[in-house]
Design a protein around this motif. Structure first.
Motif, PDB file in Angstrom:
ATOM      1  N   UNK A   1       3.034   9.664 -11.860  1.00 58.95           N
ATOM      2  CA  UNK A   1       4.043  10.704 -12.044  1.00 58.95           C
ATOM      3  C   UNK A   1       4.741  11.039 -10.735  1.00 58.95           C
ATOM      4  N   UNK A   2       4.084  10.772  -9.609  1.00 58.31           N
ATOM      5  CA  UNK A   2       4.682  11.045  -8.295  1.00 58.31           C
ATOM      6  C   UNK A   2       5.233   9.775  -7.667  1.00 58.31           C
TER       7      UNK A   2
ATOM      8  N   UNK B   1      -6.777   7.309 -11.674  1.00 59.13           N
ATOM      9  CA  UNK B   1      -5.850   7.316 -12.796  1.00 59.13           C
ATOM     10  C   UNK B   1      -5.752   5.960 -13.482  1.00 59.13           C
ATOM     11  N   UNK B   2      -5.722   4.889 -12.715  1.00 56.20           N
ATOM     12  CA  UNK B   2      -5.463   3.570 -13.297  1.00 56.20           C
ATOM     13  C   UNK B   2      -6.520   2.531 -12.950  1.00 56.20           C
ATOM     14  N   UNK B   3      -7.601   2.941 -12.294  1.00 60.20           N
ATOM     15  CA  UNK B   3      -8.612   1.980 -11.891  1.00 60.20           C
ATOM     16  C   UNK B   3      -8.067   0.905 -10.971  1.00 60.20           C
ATOM     17  N   UNK B   4      -7.129   1.299 -10.119  1.00 60.26           N
ATOM     18  CA  UNK B   4      -6.390   0.347  -9.290  1.00 60.26           C
ATOM     19  C   UNK B   4      -7.204  -0.044  -8.052  1.00 60.26           C
TER      20      UNK B   4
ATOM     21  N   UNK C   1       0.823  -1.198   0.000  1.00 59.62           N
ATOM     22  CA  UNK C   1       0.000   0.000   0.000  1.00 59.62           C
ATOM     23  C   UNK C   1       0.857   1.247   0.000  1.00 59.62           C
ATOM     24  N   UNK C   2       0.226   2.389   0.222  1.00 58.60           N
ATOM     25  CA  UNK C   2       0.923   3.672   0.218  1.00 58.60           C
ATOM     26  C   UNK C   2       0.668   4.401   1.533  1.00 58.60           C
ATOM     27  N   UNK C   3       1.700   4.600   2.288  1.00 62.64           N
ATOM     28  CA  UNK C   3       1.642   5.454   3.484  1.00 62.64           C
ATOM     29  C   UNK C   3       2.979   6.177   3.567  1.00 62.64           C
TER      30      UNK C   3
ATOM     31  N   UNK D   1       2.988   3.606  -9.748  1.00 63.29           N
ATOM     32  CA  UNK D   1       1.707   3.110  -9.236  1.00 63.29           C
ATOM     33  C   UNK D   1       0.634   4.200  -9.305  1.00 63.29           C
ATOM     34  N   UNK D   2      -0.379   3.969 -10.116  1.00 66.77           N
ATOM     35  CA  UNK D   2      -1.515   4.878 -10.188  1.00 66.77           C
ATOM     36  C   UNK D   2      -2.626   4.429  -9.277  1.00 66.77           C
ATOM     37  N   UNK D   3      -3.504   5.339  -8.921  1.00 66.66           N
ATOM     38  CA  UNK D   3      -4.595   5.032  -8.010  1.00 66.66           C
ATOM     39  C   UNK D   3      -5.878   4.683  -8.718  1.00 66.66           C
TER      40      UNK D   3
END
Length: 593
Positions: A521-522, A531-534, A343-345, A526-528
């Motif tokens: 881009x950041x 952006x990417x239907x993730x 995940x992203x934290x 990994x897009x969310x």
């Protein structure tokens, strides 16, 4: 031809007229006799009568000023003599001069290469002097190091004076020192705990006894597919800062990876590294998070919890709840950082804010409401302090979020700008919501909105762009305002300073929206969801929220019950009425009022 050199080992160094030793010696020879000669006359004139001071008027007698001046002169003289003695001792002691064993004749400067001097000293002692000359700190980047040093200071400032003033202004005036004492004491207590064992539990390799293998395949360091292992906590490799501080590698040598090759260090220093910064700086930066997280929880039980219970709870909570969550999210192979549940934290949405927020809710529910809560007004006693504290938190948060890039790079730049714009949007949205519902905008609302925006952007600062940051801040301002102004009133729980309403709710909203607005881009790939239907990332964000909140709730409940049995959680009724400043600390914050 090299000039002739002479040995200076064991010989006292002569003091030149302009040397530090000469200056200190001269100062001490003047100040100490002066103080001794004049002390009877000055001290004899001193009248310690307490009639000079009242609660409405204080006067300082001339004799008092003389005594203070005498004390200053005497102290200066003693310090000067001590420093002078130390300076001379260092010159005379062979042990301290052995490493720099030779010196040039008059007019020639000494060689400042520490490794060369040590090798010469070893040769003079008849030892093996083969020494390698590899980099002392392999891969060290000066810019990254400088930024991380600044970030350490910024995050420490968030606890005190930032949080101390922010929380201090929100309590009643009879409890302001108790809040400030909690913040300043935790700065000391949690620092020591972190250095002794906390850093190892959080960032050490997985403790094998608490590691479980899953069926999910990941690539190891050799590029081979293996089953992922989930480690619940770190081991004890870094206890007492072992493997963190600089070391001396002796003639036996040690193999080190350097520029893709394995080399052997011998007879030279080696500084352990974490990427492009030293491991000691990484340890110090993470220490600041370990300090402020339990301090945030103090807002929930302000004005009624025993100081001793607070200290014990903070230590146990830090070791048994914070360190495991930190290990899951930020350690090199944490199960919420890599693998099936990646995940992203970025800077602590789950580790800091969700864990502290839900723990704060458990605390205020178990300890109970303050006496008179809901029956008498309990307004903040000094919103000036709160405003100043909020501003300091805002500034410190640049180190909190941008520093989490652990480098002075593009990611840090993005986090810096996103952090600021999220806080700005939080100010606006909370203020507008309050203005619309209450009829007037308040400084308390604006300050709370800034903090709400900062909390929300914390997990997302390295995953979303600054424009998305404004959206997160605006959503957080409204969501946290609802939690504080509506949810708290409906459920009637006494979260004194809204630790759950701001940090628990804001952190949860931030963790969810990170999965929504993450951009390749950041993040670097990994897009969310937008952006990417993730949807896989969204699932993992909820897993991280549930895992961190679950451990924090269960762990806090158990710890509080145990502490209540051992020493009790709450102060006596009379002590709460009197105020914790006097009942717990024997002091008053406003003795002139």
């Amino acid at each position: 031809m090299e000039p002739t050199k002479r040995s200076t080992v064991g010989q006292p160094r002569a003091e030149s007229p302009g040397s530090v030793s000469a200056a200190l010696s001269s100062l001490s020879r003047f100040t100490i006799p002066f103080a001794i000669r004049n002390s009877p006359r000055i001290c004899g004139q001193f009248d310690c009568s307490m009639k000079a001071a009242t609660f409405s008027h204080f006067s300082i007698e001339g004799n008092l000023m003389k005594r203070l001046l005498l004390f200053a002169i005497l102290t200066l003289g003693i310090c000067s003599a001590g420093l002078s003695s130390i300076n001379l001792w260092a010159a005379e002691d062979p042990a301290t001069t052995n490493e720099a064993s030779t010196t040039a004749d008059e007019g020639e400067t000494m060689d400042d290469d520490a490794s060369s001097n040590r090798a010469k000293g070893n040769a003079a002692a008849g030892k093996e002097s083969e020494a390698t000359d590899y980099p002392i700190a392999p891969g060290l980047d000066g810019a990254d190091t400088a930024w991380m040093l600044v970030s350490c200071a910024l995050v420490l400032m968030m606890t005190a004076p930032g949080l101390a003033l922010f929380y201090g202004g929100l309590v009643r005036k009879k409890n302001i020192l108790s809040v400030m004492m909690q913040c300043i004491f935790l700065m000391g207590l949690m620092s020591v705990v972190w250095a002794v064992v906390g850093y190892s539990l959080a960032f050490g390799p997985d403790l094998e006894a608490l590691t479980f293998e899953t069926g999910y395949k990941i690539e190891n360091e050799d590029g081979e597919e293996v089953n992922q292992k989930i480690g619940l906590v770190g081991n004890f490799d870094y206890v007492m800062l072992n493997g963190v501080l600089p070391e001396w590698i002796d003639e036996e040598g040690r193999e080190v990876e350097l520029d893709g090759e394995t080399v052997t260090y011998k007879n030279q220093r080696l500084v352990p590294m974490e990427g492009t910064i030293t491991r000691s700086i990484h340890m110090a930066f993470q220490m600041m998070f370990f300090i402020i997280t339990p301090a945030l929880i103090c807002g929930a039980f302000a004005e009624r919890m025993k100081f001793s219970a607070m200290a014990l709870f903070s230590v146990l909570w830090g070791l048994l709840i914070y360190c495991p969550i930190c290990h899951w999210v930020w350690s090199g192979n944490g199960w919420l950082l890599v693998g099936e549940f990646e995940g992203l934290d970025f800077a602590g949405g789950t580790v800091v804010h969700i864990s502290s927020g839900v723990s704060a809710l458990v605390c205020c529910l178990l300890i109970g409401r303050r006496l008179g809560f809901g029956q008498e007004p309990m307004p903040p006693h000094n919103l000036t302090y709160t405003c100043i504290g909020a501003a300091m938190l805002w500034v410190g948060w640049f180190g909190f979020n941008a520093g989490s890039a652990v480098a002075a790079d593009a990611v840090a730049s993005n986090a810096f700008v996103a952090t600021h714009l999220a806080a700005a949007a939080g100010v606006i949205s909370w203020t507008l919501a309050e203005w619309f519902t209450q009829g007037k905008p308040s400084i308390l609302g604006a300050a709370s909105g800034a903090v709400a925006g900062l909390v929300c952007i914390t997990p997302a600062a390295g995953a979303v762009n600054p424009l998305h940051g404004m959206i997160l801040g605006a959503v957080a301002g409204v969501a946290c305002y609802w939690a504080v102004a509506s949810l708290k009133q409906k459920l009637k729980y006494d979260d004194s300073l809204d630790a759950f309403g701001v940090h628990g709710v804001g952190g949860t909203v931030g963790a969810i929206l990170t999965g929504v607005f993450a951009t390749a881009a950041v993040t670097g790939g990994m897009g969310g969801l937008l952006e990417a239907g993730n949807t896989h990332l969204m699932r993992n964000q909820f897993v991280a929220i549930g895992a961190s909140a679950g451990l924090a709730i269960a762990g806090s409940f158990i710890l509080l019950k145990i502490i209540d049995v051992i020493i009790g959680l709450r102060v006596e009724e009379q002590g709460e009425i009197q105020g914790l400043d006097l009942s717990e600390h024997g002091e008053e914050g406003y003795i002139f009022l």
